[in-house]
Design a protein around this motif. Structure first.
Motif, PDB file in Angstrom:
ATOM      1  N   ASP A   1      48.192  11.204   8.647  1.00 10.38           N
ATOM      2  CA  ASP A   1      48.882  10.542   7.538  1.00 10.38           C
ATOM      3  C   ASP A   1      49.781   9.420   8.042  1.00 10.38           C
ATOM      4  O   ASP A   1      49.905   8.371   7.406  1.00 10.38           O
ATOM      5  CB  ASP A   1      49.711  11.539   6.731  1.00 10.38           C
ATOM      6  CG  ASP A   1      48.855  12.450   5.867  1.00 10.38           C
ATOM      7  OD1 ASP A   1      47.668  12.133   5.633  1.00 10.38           O
ATOM      8  OD2 ASP A   1      49.378  13.500   5.431  1.00 10.38           O
ATOM      9  N   LEU A   2      50.440   9.640   9.194  1.00 10.98           N
ATOM     10  CA  LEU A   2      51.282   8.591   9.765  1.00 10.98           C
ATOM     11  C   LEU A   2      50.445   7.372  10.126  1.00 10.98           C
ATOM     12  O   LEU A   2      50.854   6.232   9.883  1.00 10.98           O
ATOM     13  CB  LEU A   2      52.015   9.106  11.013  1.00 10.98           C
ATOM     14  CG  LEU A   2      53.076  10.176  10.784  1.00 10.98           C
ATOM     15  CD1 LEU A   2      53.627  10.655  12.112  1.00 10.98           C
ATOM     16  CD2 LEU A   2      54.186   9.666   9.892  1.00 10.98           C
ATOM     17  N   LEU A   3      49.273   7.603  10.703  1.00  6.77           N
ATOM     18  CA  LEU A   3      48.385   6.485  11.027  1.00  6.77           C
ATOM     19  C   LEU A   3      47.978   5.734   9.766  1.00  6.77           C
ATOM     20  O   LEU A   3      47.906   4.507   9.751  1.00  6.77           O
ATOM     21  CB  LEU A   3      47.135   6.986  11.748  1.00  6.77           C
ATOM     22  CG  LEU A   3      47.300   7.355  13.211  1.00  6.77           C
ATOM     23  CD1 LEU A   3      46.008   7.931  13.764  1.00  6.77           C
ATOM     24  CD2 LEU A   3      47.738   6.152  14.014  1.00  6.77           C
ATOM     25  N   ASN A   4      47.708   6.480   8.696  1.00 10.56           N
ATOM     26  CA  ASN A   4      47.312   5.852   7.437  1.00 10.56           C
ATOM     27  C   ASN A   4      48.439   5.014   6.840  1.00 10.56           C
ATOM     28  O   ASN A   4      48.177   4.054   6.115  1.00 10.56           O
ATOM     29  CB  ASN A   4      46.855   6.904   6.427  1.00 10.56           C
ATOM     30  CG  ASN A   4      45.530   7.531   6.818  1.00 10.56           C
ATOM     31  OD1 ASN A   4      44.768   6.974   7.606  1.00 10.56           O
ATOM     32  ND2 ASN A   4      45.260   8.700   6.278  1.00 10.56           N
ATOM     33  N   GLN A   5      49.697   5.351   7.139  1.00  7.45           N
ATOM     34  CA  GLN A   5      50.819   4.542   6.675  1.00  7.45           C
ATOM     35  C   GLN A   5      50.911   3.240   7.459  1.00  7.45           C
ATOM     36  O   GLN A   5      51.277   2.201   6.922  1.00  7.45           O
ATOM     37  CB  GLN A   5      52.133   5.311   6.807  1.00  7.45           C
ATOM     38  CG  GLN A   5      52.252   6.481   5.850  1.00  7.45           C
ATOM     39  CD  GLN A   5      53.510   7.299   6.104  1.00  7.45           C
ATOM     40  OE1 GLN A   5      54.493   6.802   6.637  1.00  7.45           O
ATOM     41  NE2 GLN A   5      53.467   8.562   5.708  1.00  7.45           N
TER      42      GLN A   5
ATOM     43  N   ILE B   1      48.262   1.782   9.252  1.00  6.95           N
ATOM     44  CA  ILE B   1      47.038   1.027   8.979  1.00  6.95           C
ATOM     45  C   ILE B   1      46.351   1.719   7.806  1.00  6.95           C
ATOM     46  O   ILE B   1      45.683   2.744   7.994  1.00  6.95           O
ATOM     47  CB  ILE B   1      46.109   0.991  10.208  1.00  6.95           C
ATOM     48  CG1 ILE B   1      46.856   0.441  11.428  1.00  6.95           C
ATOM     49  CG2 ILE B   1      44.857   0.158   9.910  1.00  6.95           C
ATOM     50  CD1 ILE B   1      46.137   0.656  12.743  1.00  6.95           C
ATOM     51  N   PRO B   2      46.544   1.221   6.598  1.00  5.49           N
ATOM     52  CA  PRO B   2      45.993   1.895   5.413  1.00  5.49           C
ATOM     53  C   PRO B   2      44.477   2.070   5.492  1.00  5.49           C
ATOM     54  O   PRO B   2      43.772   1.196   6.016  1.00  5.49           O
ATOM     55  CB  PRO B   2      46.371   0.951   4.261  1.00  5.49           C
ATOM     56  CG  PRO B   2      47.550   0.182   4.773  1.00  5.49           C
ATOM     57  CD  PRO B   2      47.315   0.021   6.242  1.00  5.49           C
ATOM     58  N   PRO B   3      43.961   3.203   4.987  1.00  6.26           N
ATOM     59  CA  PRO B   3      42.513   3.414   4.962  1.00  6.26           C
ATOM     60  C   PRO B   3      41.831   2.254   4.233  1.00  6.26           C
ATOM     61  O   PRO B   3      42.343   1.745   3.243  1.00  6.26           O
ATOM     62  CB  PRO B   3      42.351   4.724   4.182  1.00  6.26           C
ATOM     63  CG  PRO B   3      43.651   5.427   4.372  1.00  6.26           C
ATOM     64  CD  PRO B   3      44.686   4.341   4.429  1.00  6.26           C
ATOM     65  N   GLY B   4      40.707   1.836   4.778  1.00  6.04           N
ATOM     66  CA  GLY B   4      39.982   0.712   4.203  1.00  6.04           C
ATOM     67  C   GLY B   4      40.345  -0.617   4.844  1.00  6.04           C
ATOM     68  O   GLY B   4      39.611  -1.588   4.751  1.00  6.04           O
ATOM     69  N   GLN B   5      41.494  -0.654   5.511  1.00  3.38           N
ATOM     70  CA  GLN B   5      41.904  -1.871   6.216  1.00  3.38           C
ATOM     71  C   GLN B   5      41.266  -1.855   7.599  1.00  3.38           C
ATOM     72  O   GLN B   5      41.180  -0.815   8.242  1.00  3.38           O
ATOM     73  CB  GLN B   5      43.431  -1.916   6.334  1.00  3.38           C
ATOM     74  CG  GLN B   5      43.970  -3.145   7.038  1.00  3.38           C
ATOM     75  CD  GLN B   5      45.493  -3.154   7.056  1.00  3.38           C
ATOM     76  OE1 GLN B   5      46.130  -2.835   6.066  1.00  3.38           O
ATOM     77  NE2 GLN B   5      46.066  -3.509   8.184  1.00  3.38           N
TER      78      GLN B   5
ATOM     79  N   PRO C   1      38.502   3.640  17.268  1.00  4.54           N
ATOM     80  CA  PRO C   1      38.911   3.836  15.880  1.00  4.54           C
ATOM     81  C   PRO C   1      40.434   3.841  15.744  1.00  4.54           C
ATOM     82  O   PRO C   1      41.147   3.970  16.737  1.00  4.54           O
ATOM     83  CB  PRO C   1      38.329   5.212  15.541  1.00  4.54           C
ATOM     84  CG  PRO C   1      38.308   5.926  16.855  1.00  4.54           C
ATOM     85  CD  PRO C   1      38.025   4.874  17.887  1.00  4.54           C
ATOM     86  N   CYS C   2      40.912   3.717  14.512  1.00  5.43           N
ATOM     87  CA  CYS C   2      42.359   3.781  14.278  1.00  5.43           C
ATOM     88  C   CYS C   2      42.694   4.775  13.171  1.00  5.43           C
ATOM     89  O   CYS C   2      43.807   4.769  12.656  1.00  5.43           O
ATOM     90  CB  CYS C   2      42.932   2.397  13.987  1.00  5.43           C
ATOM     91  SG  CYS C   2      42.220   1.572  12.544  1.00  5.43           S
TER      92      CYS C   2
END
Length: 196
Positions: free
Chosen positions: A116-120, A122-126, A138-139
């Motif tokens: 979840d921290l990674l998604n904050q 680098i938002p999913p889809g970006q 991957p990120c």
């Protein structure tokens, strides 16, 4: 760190401690330098996730400024959500190490899911930022089992807001990554911070 497994851990540790974008704590825009950056694994010898190498330069690292980094690591298990992350942040005060408490999700905190921290960040889809795609890194979770490496690459560290309590001094950060009650890996980072 890697194939983003360990770069991910490093990014999560650093960004969760410095970025503060979701914090209402008083922030000050400062120019900063990181000096004497050092790291080591702190997990069991048979830990599934292990950082094998990490080099950063220059010393000091200026924020904002340019950074050159290379890293390699491996994981013997897939790293998938939820990945717990326990961070311990300490500052040296008068020769003693003092634990900084968790203040608005910064400091010595438990995060239920590092993914979840990674998604904050680098938002999913970006798209993942360069040079990660160039090297097939991957990120976002999951990170497949395997060995990963990031060749020497250049990054730009942008200006950032530092919380008012992140003052000049020597710091130690320890991050323990886990899943379903099992420790997967542990990383310790030491550095000195100087800000204007």
């Amino acid at each position: 760190m890697e194939k983003k497994t360990f770069l991910t851990l490093f990014v999560v540790l650093v960004i969760s401690q410095v970025n503060c974008r979701n914090s209402s704590t008083l922030k000050t825009r400062k120019k900063a330098q990181i000096l004497g950056f050092d790291w080591k694994n702190c997990g069991q010898p048979d830990a599934p996730a292990v950082l094998k190498s990490l080099k950063v330069s220059p010393d000091p690292i200026s924020i904002p400024g340019d950074l050159t980094a290379s890293a390699s690591g491996s994981t013997s298990v897939e790293l998938a959500s939820p990945l717990s992350l326990n961070v311990t942040l300490e500052k040296e005060v008068a020769g003693f190490w003092v634990k900084i408490p968790c203040l608005e999700e910064l400091g010595s905190c438990h995060y239920k899911d590092a993914c979840d921290l990674l998604n904050q960040v680098i938002p999913p889809g970006q798209d993942c930022p360069e040079p990660l795609p160039t090297y097939g890194l991957p990120c976002h979770c999951p990170f497949k089992a395997g060995s990963y490496s990031l060749p020497e690459s250049d990054f730009y560290l942008p200006d950032m807001d530092l919380p008012y309590w992140l003052t000049n001094g020597h710091y130690r950060v320890q991050g323990v990554l886990g899943s379903q009650g099992q420790e997967l890996g542990c990383l310790k980072i030491a550095l000195a911070l100087h800000s204007d």
